[in-house]
Every structure is written in C-alpha cells, then in structure tokens.
Design an enzyme around this catalytic site. Sequence first.
Site, PDB file in Angstrom:
ATOM      1  N   LYS A  47      12.529   2.803 -36.221  1.00 25.82           N
ATOM      2  CA  LYS A  47      11.258   3.336 -36.741  1.00 25.82           C
ATOM      3  C   LYS A  47      10.118   3.012 -35.776  1.00 25.82           C
ATOM      4  O   LYS A  47      10.284   2.168 -34.879  1.00 25.82           O
ATOM      5  CB  LYS A  47      11.005   2.718 -38.107  1.00 25.82           C
ATOM      6  N   ARG A 144       8.526  -4.473 -52.854  1.00 29.00           N
ATOM      7  CA  ARG A 144       7.900  -3.440 -52.038  1.00 29.00           C
ATOM      8  C   ARG A 144       8.565  -2.100 -52.352  1.00 29.00           C
ATOM      9  O   ARG A 144       7.981  -1.252 -52.986  1.00 29.00           O
ATOM     10  CB  ARG A 144       8.012  -3.801 -50.544  1.00 29.00           C
ATOM     11  N   TYR A 265     -18.790  -9.038 -22.684  1.00 27.02           N
ATOM     12  CA  TYR A 265     -19.633  -8.745 -23.852  1.00 27.02           C
ATOM     13  C   TYR A 265     -19.911  -9.994 -24.672  1.00 27.02           C
ATOM     14  O   TYR A 265     -19.023 -10.831 -24.871  1.00 27.02           O
ATOM     15  CB  TYR A 265     -18.936  -7.750 -24.782  1.00 27.02           C
TER      16      TYR A 265
HETATM   17  C1  LIG Z   1      12.185  -2.739 -40.136  1.00 28.25           C
HETATM   18  C2  LIG Z   1      13.326  -2.975 -41.025  1.00 28.25           C
HETATM   19  C3  LIG Z   1      14.491  -3.597 -40.555  1.00 28.25           C
HETATM   20  C4  LIG Z   1      14.548  -4.270 -39.195  1.00 28.25           C
HETATM   21  O1  LIG Z   1      13.875  -5.511 -39.288  1.00 28.25           O
HETATM   22  P1  LIG Z   1      13.701  -6.503 -38.046  1.00 28.25           P
HETATM   23  O2  LIG Z   1      12.981  -7.681 -38.624  1.00 28.25           O
HETATM   24  O3  LIG Z   1      12.847  -5.767 -37.057  1.00 28.25           O
HETATM   25  O4  LIG Z   1      15.038  -6.814 -37.525  1.00 28.25           O
HETATM   26  C5  LIG Z   1      15.579  -3.674 -41.408  1.00 28.25           C
HETATM   27  N1  LIG Z   1      15.518  -3.168 -42.661  1.00 28.25           N
HETATM   28  C6  LIG Z   1      14.415  -2.579 -43.163  1.00 28.25           C
HETATM   29  C7  LIG Z   1      14.399  -2.072 -44.550  1.00 28.25           C
HETATM   30  C8  LIG Z   1      13.275  -2.482 -42.365  1.00 28.25           C
HETATM   31  O5  LIG Z   1      12.164  -1.918 -42.858  1.00 28.25           O
END
Ligand SMILES: *Cc1c(COP(=O)(O)O)cnc(C)c1O
Length: 376
Positions: A47, A144, A265
């Site tokens: 993702k 979640r 700045y």
């Molecule tokens: C992003 C995600 C992962 C991967 O997690 P990492 O901590 O990057 O290894 C696995 N399962 C779900 C549901 C996720 O959202």
Amino acid sequence: MEQSDPNPVETPITAGNRLTIDLAALARNWRTLDAQAGAAETAAAVKGNAYGIGVEPAVRALSTAGCRSFFVALPEEGVRLRSVLKDATIYVLNGLARDLASMHAANHLRPVIGSTGELEDWAAYRAAGGTGQAALHVDTGMNRLGLTFDEARELASDKARLDKLGLSLVMSHLACADTPDHPLNARQLATMQDVRSLFPGVAASLANTAGITLGRDFQFDLVRPGIGLYGGTYRIDLPPLEPVVTAEARIVQIRDVPAGETVGYGAAETVHRQSRIAILSTGYADGYHRHASSTDAAKGAETFLHGRRAPLVGRISMDLMAIDVTDIPEAERGDWVELFGSGMPLAEVASAAGTIGYELLTSLGGRYDRHYVGGV
Ligand SMILES: *Cc1c(COP(=O)(O)O)cnc(C)c1O
C-alpha cells in the site's frame, strides 16, 4: 525482464535530490522474512505506493523473489498492481466501498471485508451471481477495522450463508507487535486462535513484519510484512533488515557563518563558533519533515557525508536546509549528502522528526530523481 533505470549516469541530474532504491535488497529482505515465517505463506504489504518506493518496480522484484500475495489499501492501488502482475492474489485492506463489489471481481481484487455493512453488500453481490473471493477482517483488539468477535461468531454459525461468500482468508491486525512484551499481543493472539477455529478450512493471518518475529504462534497460514521489507525499523528492540532506500540531497553552496550569527527562518539557531554551513537542496516540500529542524532549544536530525555525520542547523525551509560541515573540510559544492540510508538510519531521522520510518518513506515528495538498482 528489463532493468529500467530512467536516468543513466551520463544524464545530468536536474533535480536537487535523489533516491536510490535497491530492489535486490528488497528481495533479500523478503527472503529473510520468508525464512523466519516457516511454513506460513509470506505475502507483502505494498500500500501507499509500496511505502513510497514505487509500487511497479517493487512488486516485480517481490514477485521474482517468490511473493504471490499482495496487500494494498485501496481498490485503485489494486488496479495499478493488477496491470503489472496478472496472476498475483491481491487483497484490498480498506474494505469494500459501496457499489464496488463487481469492480473488485472484474480486476480479481479481493476486498477485505471489515464491517457488517460491507458483509451485507458482498453477500448481496454474491447472491446475485457475482463471482470473486474476499477476505474477512475480524477485530481482535485494535478497534479500527473488522467485525467484532461476536459478529464473526454469528456469521460462522450460519453455514449456508458463509459458504456463499467465497472467503479465502480470515485476518486480524496487531496493534502493538513492535513492543513484544505488550500484553495486548497475547490477548490478540488468543482471540485470533478462537477466530480461526470459527472458520475451519479458511487460511488465517495475523502478523505484520513485527508479528512474524513474535513467534510461530503468531504466523498462522499467511504473514503480511510491510515496513521490514523496505528496511524500516519494525521492533523497538531489533535492528532493521537491509536498507532499501537511500535519499540524498545536493550541496547548493557552502558559506562561512561567524560565531554568534543565526541560520535560517526565525533565527532559530545560533552558531557558537566560526562555522562552515552547507545549504542542501531539500526541504519539507520533499517530505523531509520540518519537525526535524534544529533550534537553540532542541537539536535536530543529522545527515551523512564523507563518512561522517553533519547536523542540521536552523529551520528546514520548503526547498532548502542547512547543515554544519565545519568538521568536514572535504565537503564542497555539488556533493551529495545522505539524508537517510546505510550511513544515516531512517529510524533516527524519523525520530528526530517526531515520527516513524513509515511516515518518512510514504511522504517522500515527487521531486526526487529516482534510481532503481538491483532489479531483475
Ligand atoms: C500495513 C499493514 C501491514 C504491514 O505492516 P508492517 O508493520 O508495515 O509490516 C499488515 N497488515 C495490515 C492490515 C496493514 O494495514
């Protein structure tokens, strides 16, 4: 397959900064995690444009290494992935958006059903003759996404309904896997074991990168590493795997700043000696978080050049930032300075910015000159 480096070295680099992405290191990291995962299938979370590194080259390298299942967040990410990998299994983590069931099936994307509303939509779509498979997300303590355990149990008790859903995976997600002795890990594991027994014959999955390292019990049938593949820190007590991304910025100029003057700045940091200050062409518009700035009140991030570290001085601007190279006399205009990579750990820069490697990688801007090396 062709190795496409869009910027061979002879081409002058017009960008102010560059990313070198080591696809061979990505593949090695996948194999390392695959070996740790024992008999479980090792998938990959890709993702967020494969955590910022570029989803197309990343999934080609992972697929060549042997990865067959991929997790994206959104259906559009899935469509993009499908155009590269015709045969891979692709799960869409953010769930089934309204009216998108047939779109998923048409692209052979498997939605990860995360609420009873999504479940009803998917069941209706299948009842109307729709094909395609899906995963079921059950919440085990993160609050979640996912059906509650009771909702999952109710579904499991209705065998006729269940059989019509085409479920290929039942999964949950760990909230605290980066902290091995957090009590929530054991609670989520115990709940996931109960979930698995509700759905005999369906593959089960719980572990992200950190979860893989919590032990065999956490690995179930399929593991879903993300950050570990990309060289990020995944557990507070373990070093990361190999770095995959090196970010560098060019020195635009070097100037002498007398003791007692300020840099940048807000006159936020005063130099206390006659200093050589290098100005780098990277800033927060490139995803180098402004929160990593250095001020009189709090030291900021560091960079790496000529084998040594050079600290930031003053506030990070949109397109520029300053580092102190007084102790690095070889530093000169045009040099490339490592922002993070093998000399400067991603996690340290992220921590100086008050964030995590995940966010630093996924917020890298579009101005970097991207080089892919080690492709197959
Ligand atoms: C992003 C995600 C992962 C991967 O997690 P990492 O901590 O990057 O290894 C696995 N399962 C779900 C549901 C996720 O959202």
